[in-house]
Design a protein around this motif. Structure first.
Motif, PDB file in Angstrom:
ATOM      1  N   ALA A 162       0.835  -1.195   0.000  1.00  0.00           N
ATOM      2  CA  ALA A 162       0.000   0.000   0.000  1.00  0.00           C
ATOM      3  C   ALA A 162       0.871   1.246   0.000  1.00  0.00           C
ATOM      4  CB  ALA A 162      -0.919  -0.005   1.224  1.00  0.00           C
ATOM      5  N   PHE A 163       0.389   2.298  -0.645  1.00  0.00           N
ATOM      6  CA  PHE A 163       1.125   3.559  -0.687  1.00  0.00           C
ATOM      7  C   PHE A 163       0.845   4.332   0.593  1.00  0.00           C
ATOM      8  CE2 PHE A 163       2.152   7.873  -1.951  1.00  0.00           C
ATOM      9  CZ  PHE A 163       3.292   7.698  -2.731  1.00  0.00           C
ATOM     10  N   PRO A 164       1.879   4.662   1.381  1.00  0.00           N
ATOM     11  CA  PRO A 164       1.653   5.330   2.670  1.00  0.00           C
ATOM     12  C   PRO A 164       1.270   6.799   2.485  1.00  0.00           C
ATOM     13  CG  PRO A 164       3.997   5.154   2.249  1.00  0.00           C
ATOM     14  CD  PRO A 164       3.313   4.410   1.130  1.00  0.00           C
ATOM     15  N   LEU A 165       0.368   7.277   3.321  1.00  0.00           N
ATOM     16  CA  LEU A 165      -0.042   8.682   3.298  1.00  0.00           C
ATOM     17  C   LEU A 165       0.644   9.398   4.452  1.00  0.00           C
ATOM     18  CD1 LEU A 165      -3.863   8.249   2.526  1.00  0.00           C
ATOM     19  CD2 LEU A 165      -1.990   8.750   0.927  1.00  0.00           C
ATOM     20  N   THR A 166       1.824   9.957   4.163  1.00  0.00           N
ATOM     21  CA  THR A 166       2.614  10.659   5.163  1.00  0.00           C
ATOM     22  C   THR A 166       3.059  11.999   4.591  1.00  0.00           C
ATOM     23  OG1 THR A 166       4.700   9.688   4.394  1.00  0.00           O
ATOM     24  CG2 THR A 166       3.464   8.455   6.059  1.00  0.00           C
ATOM     25  N   ARG A 167       3.632  12.836   5.424  1.00  0.00           N
ATOM     26  CA  ARG A 167       4.157  14.112   4.957  1.00  0.00           C
ATOM     27  C   ARG A 167       5.285  13.897   3.957  1.00  0.00           C
ATOM     28  NH1 ARG A 167       4.582  18.108  10.296  1.00  0.00           N
ATOM     29  NH2 ARG A 167       2.324  18.223  10.725  1.00  0.00           N
ATOM     30  N   ALA A 168       6.127  12.909   4.234  1.00  0.00           N
ATOM     31  CA  ALA A 168       7.243  12.637   3.332  1.00  0.00           C
ATOM     32  C   ALA A 168       6.747  12.173   1.962  1.00  0.00           C
ATOM     33  CB  ALA A 168       8.166  11.587   3.937  1.00  0.00           C
ATOM     34  N   SER A 169       5.779  11.255   1.946  1.00  0.00           N
ATOM     35  CA  SER A 169       5.273  10.765   0.661  1.00  0.00           C
ATOM     36  C   SER A 169       4.568  11.878  -0.100  1.00  0.00           C
ATOM     37  CB  SER A 169       4.329   9.580   0.871  1.00  0.00           C
ATOM     38  OG  SER A 169       3.147   9.974   1.555  1.00  0.00           O
ATOM     39  N   ALA A 170       3.843  12.755   0.628  1.00  0.00           N
ATOM     40  CA  ALA A 170       3.177  13.879  -0.031  1.00  0.00           C
ATOM     41  C   ALA A 170       4.195  14.839  -0.634  1.00  0.00           C
ATOM     42  CB  ALA A 170       2.276  14.607   0.963  1.00  0.00           C
ATOM     43  N   ALA A 171       5.304  15.081   0.079  1.00  0.00           N
ATOM     44  CA  ALA A 171       6.341  15.971  -0.437  1.00  0.00           C
ATOM     45  C   ALA A 171       6.996  15.382  -1.680  1.00  0.00           C
ATOM     46  CB  ALA A 171       7.385  16.240   0.640  1.00  0.00           C
ATOM     47  N   VAL A 172       7.278  14.081  -1.652  1.00  0.00           N
ATOM     48  CA  VAL A 172       7.881  13.434  -2.818  1.00  0.00           C
ATOM     49  C   VAL A 172       6.949  13.503  -4.016  1.00  0.00           C
ATOM     50  CG1 VAL A 172       8.679  11.236  -3.763  1.00  0.00           C
ATOM     51  CG2 VAL A 172       9.345  11.902  -1.452  1.00  0.00           C
ATOM     52  N   VAL A 173       5.669  13.167  -3.816  1.00  0.00           N
ATOM     53  CA  VAL A 173       4.698  13.226  -4.907  1.00  0.00           C
ATOM     54  C   VAL A 173       4.561  14.653  -5.425  1.00  0.00           C
ATOM     55  CG1 VAL A 173       2.246  12.988  -5.476  1.00  0.00           C
ATOM     56  CG2 VAL A 173       3.424  11.169  -4.228  1.00  0.00           C
TER      57      VAL A 173
END
Length: 299
Positions: A206-217
């Motif tokens: 599953a794709f994690p919903l975190t601040r880091a993943s949001a920043a990368v996206v």
């Protein structure tokens, strides 16, 4: 201006490779590709939808090429890169990806889309030597000691996809609106990636919903997708794939500079020599013979 746009595209994509490897354990590859392009589609839609009606006849006439470009440049290339970065290093990935300009030349000849002259070919080889010098850290024998991972095959497949994508750009209608075109290939790419993303999610990643993943996206959607593709598409259509593709060799150079600035890595002499080789190759490929320059300047 086209050469500046090509250089900016290479800069934005360098960050994409660094982030893809840095978060390879946290972010599943297909999920990253899907959310990257879904976010890019959301950014593009309000800008490109008003242009879509006017561009629709041209898009419809070139629908086969549009579909091929969506598969190669959106669904294919980026997903293969993220898959490769799961198991290979950023160094290996950038070195393999730097073969794109060399791959373009034979593909251009075989397809008949372009007929590259000796200068683009010579420039590609000189520039590739500069890239190899950086990756070998100034020791040519080190190239033979690079670890080969299964992910290298994915990166090589991605390089072939991008070479073919760059060539096909030259076959688009000349008056096609660039934002409408980009919206079309991104929408098709997201449609292709959606079932693959669902399968990956159901398979346990599953794709994690975190601040880091949001920043990368956010970065890969805005800079490595929308802005980089607009710059690259315009540049390639202006100067050709054989000459413009050489700017992919700037990615290892930019990657080195970013590492020095943000990761506090040291700048060595082999970095500078390799960068000079890349600059010399690009200058050779983009320069015109003196005779031709005089002919163009004559009234």
């Amino acid at each position: 201006m086209p050469y500046l746009l090509l250089a900016l595209a290479a800069l934005f994509w360098s960050g994409n490779f660094v982030l893809g490897r840095a978060f390879h354990a946290e972010l599943p590859p297909v999920g990253l590709a899907f959310w990257r392009w879904a976010a890019a589609l959301a950014i593009l839609a309000p800008l490109a939808l008003p242009r879509l009606r006017r561009a629709w006849p041209a898009l419809r006439a070139a629908r086969g090429r549009i579909a091929a470009l969506a598969l190669l440049g959106v669904a294919g290339f980026n997903t293969f890169v993220y898959l490769g970065l799961q198991s290979t290093t950023t160094v290996n990935a950038l070195l393999i990806n730097a073969t794109v300009p060399v791959l373009i030349v034979p593909l251009a000849w075989l397809s008949g889309i372009e007929r590259p002259g000796p200068r683009p070919l010579a420039g590609a080889l000189v520039s590739l030597a500069g890239v190899a010098w950086i990756m070998a850290r100034g020791d040519p024998a080190a190239l033979a000691r690079l670890d080969v991972h299964a992910g290298d095959a994915w990166i090589l497949l991605a390089a072939f996809c991008w070479a073919a994508y760059s060539l096909l750009l030259r076959r688009l209608p000349p008056g096609l609106d660039p934002l409408a075109f980009l919206l079309a290939i991104v929408a098709l790419g997201v449609a292709v990636l959606a079932p693959l993303y669902l399968a990956e999610h159901l398979g346990g990643r599953a794709f994690p919903l975190t601040r880091a993943s949001a920043a990368v996206v956010g970065y890969v959607a805005l800079f490595a997708s929308v802005l980089a593709f607009v710059c690259w598409n315009h540049g390639i259509r202006a100067v050709g794939a054989a000459r413009g593709g050489l700017f992919m060799h700037l990615m290892p150079v930019f990657g080195t500079v970013l590492a020095v600035l943000f990761l506090h890595e040291r700048l060595h002499r082999y970095h500078l020599l390799g960068m000079l080789g890349v600059a010399a190759g690009i200058a050779l490929a983009t320069s015109r013979p003196r005779g031709r320059r005089k002919e163009e300047q004559a009234p």
